[in-house]
Write a protein that holds these residues in place. Sequence first.
Motif, short mmCIF file in Angstrom:
data_model
loop_
_atom_site.label_atom_id
_atom_site.label_comp_id
_atom_site.label_asym_id
_atom_site.label_seq_id
_atom_site.Cartn_x
_atom_site.Cartn_y
_atom_site.Cartn_z
N UNK A 170 -2.70 14.37 20.81
CA UNK A 170 -1.64 13.96 19.90
C UNK A 170 -1.64 16.13 20.22
N UNK A 171 -0.44 16.87 19.85
CA UNK A 171 -0.14 17.83 19.76
C UNK A 171 -0.14 18.52 17.93
N UNK A 172 -1.28 17.60 17.23
CA UNK A 172 -1.67 17.81 15.74
C UNK A 172 -3.02 18.07 16.92
N UNK A 173 -3.29 19.42 15.90
CA UNK A 173 -4.73 18.83 16.12
C UNK A 173 -5.75 18.57 14.49
N UNK A 174 -7.31 18.39 15.63
CA UNK A 174 -7.51 17.63 14.45
C UNK A 174 -8.74 18.19 14.82
N UNK A 175 -8.99 19.06 15.18
CA UNK A 175 -10.21 20.33 15.41
C UNK A 175 -10.54 20.98 14.93
N UNK A 176 -10.62 22.09 14.63
CA UNK A 176 -10.66 23.37 13.85
C UNK A 176 -9.54 23.81 14.81
N UNK A 177 -9.88 24.23 16.37
CA UNK A 177 -9.06 25.10 16.71
C UNK A 177 -7.74 23.57 17.94
N UNK A 178 -7.19 24.45 18.16
CA UNK A 178 -6.13 23.63 19.28
C UNK A 178 -7.14 23.97 21.28
N UNK A 218 -7.15 13.81 8.69
CA UNK A 218 -7.90 13.37 8.17
C UNK A 218 -9.01 13.53 9.41
N UNK A 219 -9.93 15.12 9.98
CA UNK A 219 -10.68 15.38 10.61
C UNK A 219 -11.75 15.10 11.00
N UNK A 220 -11.73 14.14 10.64
CA UNK A 220 -12.88 12.54 10.79
C UNK A 220 -12.81 11.49 10.85
N UNK A 221 -12.54 10.67 10.71
CA UNK A 221 -12.24 9.99 10.25
C UNK A 221 -12.41 8.76 11.86
N UNK A 222 -13.07 7.80 11.31
CA UNK A 222 -13.73 7.23 12.47
C UNK A 222 -13.37 5.17 12.46
N UNK A 223 -13.43 4.88 14.18
CA UNK A 223 -13.50 3.85 14.04
C UNK A 223 -14.55 3.09 15.07
N UNK A 268 -2.35 19.56 3.66
CA UNK A 268 -3.75 19.58 2.92
C UNK A 268 -4.11 18.46 4.35
N UNK A 269 -5.41 18.71 4.18
CA UNK A 269 -6.85 18.18 5.18
C UNK A 269 -7.95 17.55 4.35
N UNK A 270 -8.43 16.73 4.51
CA UNK A 270 -9.91 15.19 4.61
C UNK A 270 -10.93 16.21 5.42
N UNK A 271 -11.95 16.62 5.04
CA UNK A 271 -13.17 16.20 6.06
C UNK A 271 -14.64 15.75 5.98
#
Lengths: 516, 516
Positions: B50-58, B80-85, B371-374
């Motif tokens: 995805x073009x949405x970065x879920x890490x702290x950098x692109x 959510x930057x730390x979502x798991x399945x 906003x961001x949830x870590x």
Amino acid sequence: MKPIQLSRWGCICLIICSISSMAQFRDPRPVKPPPNIIVFLVDDMGWEDTSVPFWDQLTDRNKRFRTPNMERLAREGVKFTNAYATPVCTPSRVSMITGMNAAHHGVTNWTSPRKDINADAPDPALDTAPWNWNGFSPVQGVPHTVYATPLPALLKTAGYYTIHAGKAHWGAMGTPGANPYNMGFLVNIAGHAAGHPQSYLSEENYGNMPGKATPQAVPDLEEYYGTGTFLTEALTREALKALDEPVRRKQPFYLYLAHYAVHVPLQADKKYIQHYQDMGLDEAEARYASLIEGMDASLGEVMDYLAARKIADNTIIMFMSDNGGLSLVPPRGGTPHTQNLPLRAGKGSVYEGGIREPMLVKWPGVTKAGSTVAQYIMIEDFFPTILEMAGIQLYEAVQTVDGKSFVPLLKNPGQTDSLRTLIWHYPNKWIAEGGPGINYRSALRQGRWKLVYDQQQGYTELYDLVADIGEKQNLSGVYPKKVSALLSLLSEQLQHWNAPMPVLKASGKPLPWPGK
Amino acid sequence: MKPIQLSRWGCICLIICSISSMAQFRDPRPVKPPPNIIVFLVDDMGWEDTSVPFWDQLTDRNKRFRTPNMERLAREGVKFTNAYATPVCTPSRVSMITGMNAAHHGVTNWTSPRKDINADAPDPALDTAPWNWNGFSPVQGVPHTVYATPLPALLKTAGYYTIHAGKAHWGAMGTPGANPYNMGFLVNIAGHAAGHPQSYLSEENYGNMPGKATPQAVPDLEEYYGTGTFLTEALTREALKALDEPVRRKQPFYLYLAHYAVHVPLQADKKYIQHYQDMGLDEAEARYASLIEGMDASLGEVMDYLAARKIADNTIIMFMSDNGGLSLVPPRGGTPHTQNLPLRAGKGSVYEGGIREPMLVKWPGVTKAGSTVAQYIMIEDFFPTILEMAGIQLYEAVQTVDGKSFVPLLKNPGQTDSLRTLIWHYPNKWIAEGGPGINYRSALRQGRWKLVYDQQQGYTELYDLVADIGEKQNLSGVYPKKVSALLSLLSEQLQHWNAPMPVLKASGKPLPWPGK
């Protein structure tokens, strides 16, 4: 195009009125809740394929079949002894969902599940009539379809919870008509573009065997694969499961339970076949009878469900078939075209064997238990009838409705109208080999009289159905003026509807209107 | 069996209370109507696809993909930057619908569409773990299934209009779990026992080609056959069509739009592929990217629909994927297991590439735009979260729920809980050839720490995910006490759940619990 006067009851005049919702159904305090409505439609079931006699005497066929739940429904409701559909399935189903006569909606033959495939058999002398071989469409502009407003959409708009279970067969794959959700159904179980099941057997996944599936493989029933559940029973269970929701919410429902039974393939319903084998029936006829009894058991389960949920008193049940019993051998057993005797011929024919149907209606509080209606009615009548039952007086429909409500007959079963005119129009070649009353025929009933017209030969027959239900004695030479009058009625109405006619290859022109 | 304390937030304690319906949803004058809820679930989509970065950098992967509608959702909601399945699909889907961890529900591997077929690859040394290979069952007593109360049933009982569109894959043919109607969905579109589509192409009838259909042929979409409509688009259209009804009635709805995309077969979505070919991607990667962009377009259509119907303000959208991006080559292009870099490995693995997901939530009036949830969360958390969103505090469920609501995180995205423990358990052989973190693994996350356990070898790895998201540096030798503590946590919880373990052929006994 104006509707013409077809009978003394008058035509159906639609009051076009824009309403988006009849919110009273969600009012928690309705004066009288609208009735629940169940249409229990059987496929290819003949007039006598039941232990309920629809004639004035019990026939040998009536004695063969065991349908205790139809007997129960007949005892509790009204029996229609002159109910009609069209000679094959799609025209009847489109008539029911649009209120239009087949000559008017133009879906005059069964439709292939595949788009742009004309199911007509080829003919050396005639090209196809410009009929709507892609079926019915709830969306405008789809080639070779009739565009109309479907009945379930009107019921849904009025607040009904609408459920489809079983055979749909309104339109071809690749068109909106393939999808029951487009008809106004909120729930669809196993309905699609096909007109029969590939298999009734869970052991064969209802046809969904990897590498063997045809377009007739029945969708949506994976839960039952390999469980020994016959298709008829699986559909019944799913339909009743879906009913739980409107029952819980106390929302009125419309359940269209359109069984695939008793269409070919004639596969044995193991729960019921032994009895018929023991009777000495040949294997094909025993299998057919087992399909009938399984279908009847489904009707019983539905009635039991209504009783258990204490909603039987506010639920209308209508039992109907979509065309006459199949009389081709094989797949049926015995001598061809004898399966519906004393009626002549069977499915595909405009003779009575092809179009006369077993029909029962129970409307608690309205119908009188054990009564009989002798007035003839037609399958397009279900459309205005159901709207009237639901209390829907104002609705928006793009088509002119040809059917007329039989609610007055339910209230007053002795009422008759011998001037009403019913019309059948089949400008198609159903089967290459032909048969009695099969291929390129039209017909008309008025009172006791039945006119049969051969489009290709221009030949007419006249029968007195009261004296001769078997259509054995062609009286056209005896009553030439009657023939002429009825032929003129038929011709005018077909022209009014601009009914499709087969095209003569030699001239490239349509066959002439009847009597021309 | 009592739930144990997994974190300082406490366990989920179910208050069992018999209610048949929360009638306030049909009250015409609710104080505040319950929110509509949409779960937009993608199949096999990786964290960076995805073009949405879920890490702290692109990352390079973020730069490759075009997902403007995910960007829009991220702008309007919480990321959510730390979502798991879980590492594969069925376990995740069963966790979402039951609220249970995979080690608890025992559906630890993907399920075959066919009943009683264990999808595990054969192994020379190990027999299968006694996992639930027939999947989830809403009905008790079905062999090799987990019996639980499904989320949609609770929502339906509370007055929600529940719609399933897309991939179901909860249970095998011949069991109740094959049928989304048994899960509490009022509408089912195209959901069945299979885990991927036979074809995305309408030109191939989504697999329903006579004689060529497999169990993966997608049901219910005949309307679109031959129309050039890609599967993703057909599902979107049908889902939105079904939404019209609750929108019209002003009834709260739950839409579970579970796309078949971007699972194999990696077929090109013609609308989008050109751009990726022009970028110079190899054909497989270009097709994959086209599937991603088509999926994103669907998200946009859903958002546009909500805006057009003026219900966006009361509709929650949750975006999630069910496991990490596939990293097998073929069918993916490039070097195996590099597709999710900097994350290690991909689908099937307990390394981050197999389990870390792109997740977005927009709850108008609750979440703060952008906003961001870590805080790390797990897919079983959706169950209690959705119930809390719907305002359902009392409900009847037969299972003990392991997930915990992330509603507090939506309200306070900065909240953290580094003591919460997440567990993955994969006692199965996914692929014969194995791969990084693939086959017979368990894992645990607590705070920054990730423990990876090899069930067969008894080998442990420890990673610091904050410093080393790529799980390159095994720190188990550096922090032996941490390993020991986490291993003990893992072992206790697996024993508590009586999690299935592979069986050693030599002894006929299960492999020992971790650390034993």
